[in-house]
Design a protein around this motif. Sequence first.
Motif, PDB file in Angstrom:
ATOM      1  N   ILE A 104      -7.775   3.818  -3.684  1.00  0.00           N
ATOM      2  CA  ILE A 104      -8.278   3.186  -2.312  1.00  0.00           C
ATOM      3  C   ILE A 104      -8.443   4.661  -1.414  1.00  0.00           C
ATOM      4  O   ILE A 104      -7.287   5.698  -1.245  1.00  0.00           O
ATOM      5  CB  ILE A 104      -7.977   2.574  -1.557  1.00  0.00           C
ATOM      6  CG1 ILE A 104      -6.393   2.239  -0.500  1.00  0.00           C
ATOM      7  CG2 ILE A 104      -8.506   0.905  -2.407  1.00  0.00           C
ATOM      8  CD1 ILE A 104      -6.686   0.890   0.188  1.00  0.00           C
ATOM      9  N   ASP A 155      -0.677  -0.070  -9.907  1.00  0.00           N
ATOM     10  CA  ASP A 155      -1.107  -0.381  -9.173  1.00  0.00           C
ATOM     11  C   ASP A 155      -2.267  -1.406  -9.711  1.00  0.00           C
ATOM     12  O   ASP A 155      -2.758  -1.579 -10.101  1.00  0.00           O
ATOM     13  CB  ASP A 155      -1.762   0.519  -8.050  1.00  0.00           C
ATOM     14  CG  ASP A 155      -2.207   1.553  -8.737  1.00  0.00           C
ATOM     15  OD1 ASP A 155      -3.559   1.545  -9.322  1.00  0.00           O
ATOM     16  OD2 ASP A 155      -2.831   3.008  -8.436  1.00  0.00           O
ATOM     17  N   ASP A 156      -3.559  -2.025  -8.562  1.00  0.00           N
ATOM     18  CA  ASP A 156      -4.401  -2.624  -8.527  1.00  0.00           C
ATOM     19  C   ASP A 156      -5.592  -1.227  -8.313  1.00  0.00           C
ATOM     20  O   ASP A 156      -6.519  -2.034  -7.780  1.00  0.00           O
ATOM     21  CB  ASP A 156      -4.845  -3.473  -7.278  1.00  0.00           C
ATOM     22  CG  ASP A 156      -3.742  -4.480  -8.238  1.00  0.00           C
ATOM     23  OD1 ASP A 156      -3.523  -4.909  -9.249  1.00  0.00           O
ATOM     24  OD2 ASP A 156      -2.976  -5.161  -7.310  1.00  0.00           O
ATOM     25  N   GLY A 157      -5.367   0.057  -7.997  1.00  0.00           N
ATOM     26  CA  GLY A 157      -6.719   0.720  -7.715  1.00  0.00           C
ATOM     27  C   GLY A 157      -6.341   1.902  -6.374  1.00  0.00           C
ATOM     28  O   GLY A 157      -5.219   1.176  -6.104  1.00  0.00           O
ATOM     29  N   VAL A 164       0.998  -1.604   0.077  1.00  0.00           N
ATOM     30  CA  VAL A 164      -0.022  -0.028   0.315  1.00  0.00           C
ATOM     31  C   VAL A 164       0.777   0.622  -0.429  1.00  0.00           C
ATOM     32  O   VAL A 164       1.879   1.252   0.764  1.00  0.00           O
ATOM     33  CB  VAL A 164      -0.612  -0.060   1.303  1.00  0.00           C
ATOM     34  CG1 VAL A 164      -1.764   0.872   1.333  1.00  0.00           C
ATOM     35  CG2 VAL A 164      -2.086  -1.264   1.213  1.00  0.00           C
ATOM     36  N   PHE A 195      -1.704  -1.281  -3.354  1.00  0.00           N
ATOM     37  CA  PHE A 195      -3.240  -0.429  -3.657  1.00  0.00           C
ATOM     38  C   PHE A 195      -2.512   0.891  -3.469  1.00  0.00           C
ATOM     39  O   PHE A 195      -0.867   1.095  -2.964  1.00  0.00           O
ATOM     40  CB  PHE A 195      -4.744  -0.569  -2.736  1.00  0.00           C
ATOM     41  CG  PHE A 195      -5.295  -1.763  -3.059  1.00  0.00           C
ATOM     42  CD1 PHE A 195      -6.422  -1.661  -4.321  1.00  0.00           C
ATOM     43  CD2 PHE A 195      -4.819  -3.109  -2.621  1.00  0.00           C
ATOM     44  CE1 PHE A 195      -6.980  -2.858  -4.449  1.00  0.00           C
ATOM     45  CE2 PHE A 195      -6.009  -3.711  -2.896  1.00  0.00           C
ATOM     46  CZ  PHE A 195      -6.611  -4.074  -3.875  1.00  0.00           C
ATOM     47  N   SER A 221      -2.338   4.122 -11.796  1.00  0.00           N
ATOM     48  CA  SER A 221      -3.153   3.637 -11.443  1.00  0.00           C
ATOM     49  C   SER A 221      -4.394   3.973 -13.431  1.00  0.00           C
ATOM     50  O   SER A 221      -4.076   2.020 -13.331  1.00  0.00           O
ATOM     51  CB  SER A 221      -4.592   4.086 -11.055  1.00  0.00           C
ATOM     52  OG  SER A 221      -5.229   2.926 -10.415  1.00  0.00           O
ATOM     53  N   THR A 245      -8.735   0.840   3.894  1.00  0.00           N
ATOM     54  CA  THR A 245      -8.214   0.345   3.445  1.00  0.00           C
ATOM     55  C   THR A 245      -8.005  -1.348   4.645  1.00  0.00           C
ATOM     56  O   THR A 245      -7.331  -2.634   4.169  1.00  0.00           O
ATOM     57  CB  THR A 245      -6.516   0.924   4.473  1.00  0.00           C
ATOM     58  OG1 THR A 245      -6.539   1.657   3.812  1.00  0.00           O
ATOM     59  CG2 THR A 245      -5.208   0.176   4.716  1.00  0.00           C
ATOM     60  N   VAL A 254     -10.714  -3.223   2.893  1.00  0.00           N
ATOM     61  CA  VAL A 254      -9.887  -3.981   1.119  1.00  0.00           C
ATOM     62  C   VAL A 254      -7.996  -5.176   1.884  1.00  0.00           C
ATOM     63  O   VAL A 254      -8.519  -5.999   0.733  1.00  0.00           O
ATOM     64  CB  VAL A 254      -9.054  -2.503   0.392  1.00  0.00           C
ATOM     65  CG1 VAL A 254      -7.610  -3.255  -0.258  1.00  0.00           C
ATOM     66  CG2 VAL A 254      -9.701  -1.480  -0.139  1.00  0.00           C
TER      67      VAL A 254
END
Length: 528
Positions: free
Chosen positions: A496, A492-494, A403, A427, A487, A501, A504
């Motif tokens: 957020i 990354d995967d998103g 993260v 993320f 993104s 957090t 996720v």
Amino acid sequence: MSSLDVLGAEFAERRAVMLERLAEVGAAHAEALAGGGPAYQRRHRERGKLLARERIELLLDPDTPFLELSPLAGWGSDFTTGASIVTGIGVIEGVECLVTANDPTVRGGASNPWTLRKALRANEIAAANRLPVVSLVESGGADLPSQKEIFIPGGALFRDLTRLSAAGIPTVAVVFGNSTAGGAYVPGMSDHVIMVKERSKVFLGGPPLVKMATGEESDDESLGGAGMHARVSGLADYFAVDEPDALRTARRVVARLNWRKSGPDPRPDPLPPLFDAEDLLGIVPGDLRTPFDPREVIVRIADGSQFDEFKPLYGPSLATGWAEVHGYPVGILANARGVLFSPESQKAAQFIQLANQRDIPLLFLHNTTGYMVGREYEQGGIIKHGAMMINAVSNSRVPHISVLMGASYGAGHYGMCGRAYDPRFLFCWPSAKSAVMGPAQLAGVLSIVARQSALAKGRPYDEAGDAALREMVERQIEAESLPMFLSGRLYDDGVIDPRDTRTVLGLCLSAVHGAPVEGARGFGVFRM
């Protein structure tokens, strides 16, 4: 356990900046949700069809979360934000699955280069975490104007489906409309295929192409309709009367998979954190040059806010320790003061080895400007100690989740398991930035090099031009460091909301335990 002053002016200022950035991310997410726009969504509905996310909602178990992946793919490019496909992880009949759904409101669901990258990333996640794949198909195939970027690498989509099947990971295709040309191989290579009466059209070449290639006259239904494939070709395993029936059938197929996770179950009834997730909005400063304590984040995502720190007095710029998130054990590495020195690097390498011995997943919380530079640190062995940390990260076998909360610059991004080091999930918070170095530093380096070059050639240096160049470079690097830019390129995967957090991470940890959780028992040579 927490010294955060949630009533202070500094907290309020940081919270306001984070909310402003969240609004920008929210606007980008709205673009993805809009798909092809109101007119195309309305036309799609008038044809009696469900939108992509509506199909997903009917497919998933009621009141269960859906972790959407790469929702901003293609942001800032010439293509629609979201890349004409929805991907994510959801629960179907109690089974965690990787779900993909073409968005036919965007150029008929045709695949552009970002669609391909997003779909390949989804397949990668499914394979690494042993997640059954359910593909909700309605696509006209490749977006022809960009075929040069799709055709050759696009074959990996079909390769992935066959490799998933060979690995014993089930694949299910539900065809709602066109599945043409290369797209026909999605159902053709899936384990289970469901087609919809008078809606599904699956053929390598449609009637116009068949006419051109062979001179044969044909119609959609006899060439590739659901009835034909269910009764004649045998491509369809299940024949649905409409879209809801197809989704109900898909749920029954998943229910009969007899699917079991390979990883250990979490501890039952985990305790929630003692501190409010709302506080996460006011921890990261607007100016990332100002340090913050990542322990304030950890105690707001860890079960019971319990964090057993490892070597707290050694290498204090990196916090390492053990915790649980939603009942799953994790080892956490969190940048405390930005810069990584030799002690931090050595501590990280040891900690990663311990996590692998104990088969414990690792969580990396980024806020680093990289490894320390300078004569004293070079002579002290920062290269070999940084390499030791990167070696440990590279060869670690337990699942990694990253993260990016703040900065993630230089080789520090690598040592903290950036995208190139294959974290299972990565993320960003809206406050994150990632690049080879900070914008001011990068512009300054270019300025110094240009100044030295002019001096070596005996030429006067253009100070005004230098100032303009530095300003331009800083603007460019700043823009290219921001989370929506990253993104959009699937680094990354998103992006957020910090408040999400813990949720996720819980979804990701549950997913990674679909596969065995086993650490490495050997590493490469550590330079001592």
